[in-house]
Design an enzyme around this catalytic site. Structure first.
Site, PDB file in Angstrom:
ATOM      1  CG  ASP A 214      -1.926   1.010   1.296  1.00 38.43           C
ATOM      2  OD1 ASP A 214      -2.805   0.981   0.418  1.00 38.43           O
ATOM      3  OD2 ASP A 214      -1.896   1.868   2.214  1.00 38.43           O
ATOM      4  CD  GLU A 269      -2.276   2.441  -3.575  1.00 37.91           C
ATOM      5  OE1 GLU A 269      -3.374   2.916  -3.892  1.00 37.91           O
ATOM      6  OE2 GLU A 269      -1.885   2.412  -2.399  1.00 37.91           O
TER       7      GLU A 269
HETATM    8  O1  TEU Z   1      -4.723   4.051  -1.392  1.00 33.25           O
HETATM    9  C1  TEU Z   1      -3.827   5.108  -1.588  1.00 33.25           C
HETATM   10  C2  TEU Z   1      -4.299   6.204  -2.404  1.00 33.25           C
HETATM   11  O2  TEU Z   1      -3.493   7.033  -2.732  1.00 33.25           O
HETATM   12  C3  TEU Z   1      -5.753   6.241  -2.791  1.00 33.25           C
HETATM   13  O3  TEU Z   1      -6.523   5.993  -1.657  1.00 33.25           O
HETATM   14  C4  TEU Z   1      -6.191   7.537  -3.334  1.00 33.25           C
HETATM   15  O4  TEU Z   1      -5.901   8.582  -2.445  1.00 33.25           O
HETATM   16  C5  TEU Z   1      -7.660   7.477  -3.565  1.00 33.25           C
HETATM   17  O5  TEU Z   1      -7.905   6.400  -4.444  1.00 33.25           O
HETATM   18  C6  TEU Z   1      -8.169   8.704  -4.241  1.00 33.25           C
HETATM   19  O6  TEU Z   1      -9.489   8.447  -4.574  1.00 33.25           O
HETATM   20  C7  TEU Z   1      -4.385   3.067  -0.504  1.00 33.25           C
HETATM   21  C8  TEU Z   1      -5.526   2.095  -0.353  1.00 33.25           C
HETATM   22  O7  TEU Z   1      -5.777   1.493  -1.582  1.00 33.25           O
HETATM   23  C9  TEU Z   1      -6.708   2.819   0.193  1.00 33.25           C
HETATM   24  O8  TEU Z   1      -7.830   1.981   0.304  1.00 33.25           O
HETATM   25  C10 TEU Z   1      -6.334   3.367   1.561  1.00 33.25           C
HETATM   26  O9  TEU Z   1      -7.396   4.136   2.056  1.00 33.25           O
HETATM   27  C11 TEU Z   1      -5.077   4.213   1.488  1.00 33.25           C
HETATM   28  O10 TEU Z   1      -4.034   3.588   0.761  1.00 33.25           O
HETATM   29  C12 TEU Z   1      -4.531   4.454   2.873  1.00 33.25           C
HETATM   30  O11 TEU Z   1      -4.024   3.248   3.366  1.00 33.25           O
END
Ligand code: TEU
Length: 543
Positions: A214, A269
């Site tokens: 993540d 990610e």
């Molecule tokens: O997501 C990181 C992230 O950058 C996205 O959440 C982005 O900000 C969002 O899609 C904008 O719409 C990851 C995870 O996938 C997410 O579910 C978490 O909330 C986030 O990290 C924090 O851990």
């Protein structure tokens, strides 16, 4: 993209499993519930593994199921090495992995290295005093002279809020790129690196095949914590953070993974919108094995835009020998079918036309996802053609407004759609639209359903070396059509996709008469290509 592996002439290089695999993302809260509390769990996933094996996917990525206060539905971890009781326990996880492996599927779990929960014992200790043992594990700074936060970074879910929270008791601000309940770890502290490496080993020793990491580009931050440039106002810091030290840290993680037998992998990610920058996170085959590439996740359903996305991706990754990934939907964004329908409505498409085209577009998109060069990730429910749930204001739960794409999977046409809850209250979020008709049981019965289309396309891919690992070349087509050729030696196929709602001459005279291997609308696939694509139709033909 040819890598010299010292092979004899004619000998084929062994390909790592994660380059050939079709991944399937499981969002555990919404997949399947075994105990009637309205929230999906590990035993629920386990009970559906045979269905996933039937679909033909090779690997599961399971979103977080670790102990968590659920401020961000599991992306706020309070114990990296245990299962939250809501989802089960470690024994159930072990059983899930064993069953998946027995069915020939790999298991990749989510790892959240950028931040913990504010309830994690490390942070509880850190905030207890400026002199606590874990203080240096998080990013603490004094206020600026006027009392304001240390810099101008904004957090991800509330762009009007700083990425900092002031801790009254100890008189300093702590950094959080996401919610205040998700304090960022400070990876400059060697003890953090050691502790987080330990969490990887914990799960590797339990037999996981890898990790989805993540916001992994957050594990390095500029130690000076400079302001983000003024022209990026309103962009969350997580979409901008990109510093050299992260690459060293990923190198160390890669070394750790590679020391285990069995090709353990990490897909990161890297939430940066420049594919050229994302490419650097593969290192030179010594950092991430794979990285998500988000421009295609946000790309509209237009042939030209997709051609650009594909070109940019292959140009950025090709020279490094880095293997692409493709994602149309995930748990953070509206499902692609919903996005395409909304964009069509905004562009003035007649709603009756959208209803007709919606399913066809989604079927063509499945062919695109599963035939590009790279590893595809299918988000749970896309194989059923789900759209986002309408979530009424009084049922909104996510701080990031992402409930619609996280709706529970409707398993059957009964009133509870396979989610019998103890109090009859139903699952934690409402079902997607049309769940009476659009559910797994109904689609299983219907050979022309989206479910069978996904299964058929995955099966075609598996049996077709050019689609799994062949070269990739865009081909000339008429406007509104995307075409590409995939080949292993003389074994070649061509994919042609009509992004428009009317029949069109594909502009591929050389392909007329070629054997049809697949049509997205499920029309008879025996026979040969006439040169004309139906409305919103994708075809795979022998090259
Ligand atoms: O997501 C990181 C992230 O950058 C996205 O959440 C982005 O900000 C969002 O899609 C904008 O719409 C990851 C995870 O996938 C997410 O579910 C978490 O909330 C986030 O990290 C924090 O851990």
């Amino acid at each position: 993209m040819t890598v010299d592996r010292g092979l004899a002439p004619g000998e084929e290089a062994p390909v790592p499993w994660w380059q050939e695999a079709v991944f399937y993302q499981v969002y555990p809260r919404s997949f399947a519930d075994s105990d009637g509390d309205g929230v999906g769990d590990l035993a629920g996933i386990r009970s559906r593994l045979a269905d996933l094996a039937w679909l033909g996917v090779d690997a599961l990525w399971i979103s977080p199921f670790f102990r968590s206060p659920m401020a961000d539905y599991g992306y706020d971890v309070s114990d990296y090495c245990d299962v939250d009781p809501l989802f089960g326990n470690l024994a159930e996880f072990d059983a899930l992995v064993a069953d998946a492996h027995a069915l020939g599927m790999r298991v990749v779990i989510d790892w959240v290295p950028n931040h913990t929960s504010d309830q994690h014992p490390w942070f509880v200790d850190a905030r207890s005093s400026r002199h606590s043992a874990h203080r240096s594990w998080y990013v603490w700074r004094d206020p600026r002279p006027d009392g304001s936060p240390p810099n101008n970074w904004v957090s991800a879910f509330d762009l009007s809020a700083p990425a900092w929270t002031f801790d009254e008791a100890t008189g300093q601000w702590y950094l959080h790129m996401f919610e205040p309940a998700q304090p960022d770890l400070d990876w400059d502290e060697p003890a953090v690196v050691d502790a987080m490496h330990e969490t990887l080993r914990f799960w590797l020793d339990r037999g996981v095949d890898g990790f989805r990491a993540d916001v992994v580009h957050g594990i390095g931050k500029d130690p000076a914590l400079p302001d983000d440039p003024p022209d990026t106002a309103g962009v969350p810091h997580c979409a901008l953070n990109d510093v050299p030290v992260t690459h060293e840290r990923l190198g160390a993680i890669r070394t750790l993974l590679d020391a285990y037998p069995g090709e353990r992998m990490m897909v990161g990610e890297v939430f940066l919108m420049s594919t050229e920058t994302v490419a650097t996170y593969y290192g030179h085959d010594d950092e991430l094995h794979l990285a998500f590439n988000f421009p295609p996740l946000f790309a509209p359903w237009l042939a030209d835009r997709w051609r650009d996305c594909i070109r940019t991706t292959l140009d950025a990754l090709g020279p490094r020998g880095a293997w692409p990934t493709w994602v149309l939907s995930n748990h953070d964004n509206p499902r692609h079918r919903t996005r395409y329908d909304l964009a069509a409505a905004r562009a003035g498409e007649d709603p009756a036309t959208t209803v007709r085209r919606s399913e066809r577009r989604a079927r063509a998109a499945a062919v695109l996802l599963l035939t590009l060069r790279g590893t595809p990730f299918v988000y749970q429910g896309d194989e059923l053609g789900l759209t986002d749930a309408d979530v009424p204001a009084d049922r909104v739960v996510d701080p990031g407004g992402r409930d619609g794409c996280r709706a529970p999977i409707p398993w059957d046409g009964t009133p509870d759609h396979g989610w019998p809850t103890r109090e009859g209250a139903g699952p934690w979020l409402p079902f997607p639209p049309d769940a009476d008709a659009r559910n797994r049981a109904a689609e299983l019965e219907d050979p022309s359903s989206m479910l069978h289309h996904y299964r058929g396309t995955i099966a075609l891919r598996r049996g077709c070396p050019p689609l799994v690992r062949g070269t990739f070349d865009l081909v000339d087509t008429s406007d509104g059509v995307l075409g590409y050729r995939r080949a292993v030696g003389s074994d070649a196929v061509e994919v042609l996709i009509n992004f428009g709602g009317a029949p069109v001459d594909a502009g591929r005279p050389s392909a007329v008469g070629a054997d049809l291997l697949l049509t997205s609308d499920g029309v008879e696939v025996t026979g040969s290509f006439t040169g004309v694509l139906g409305p919103d139709q994708a075809v795979v033909i022998r090259g």
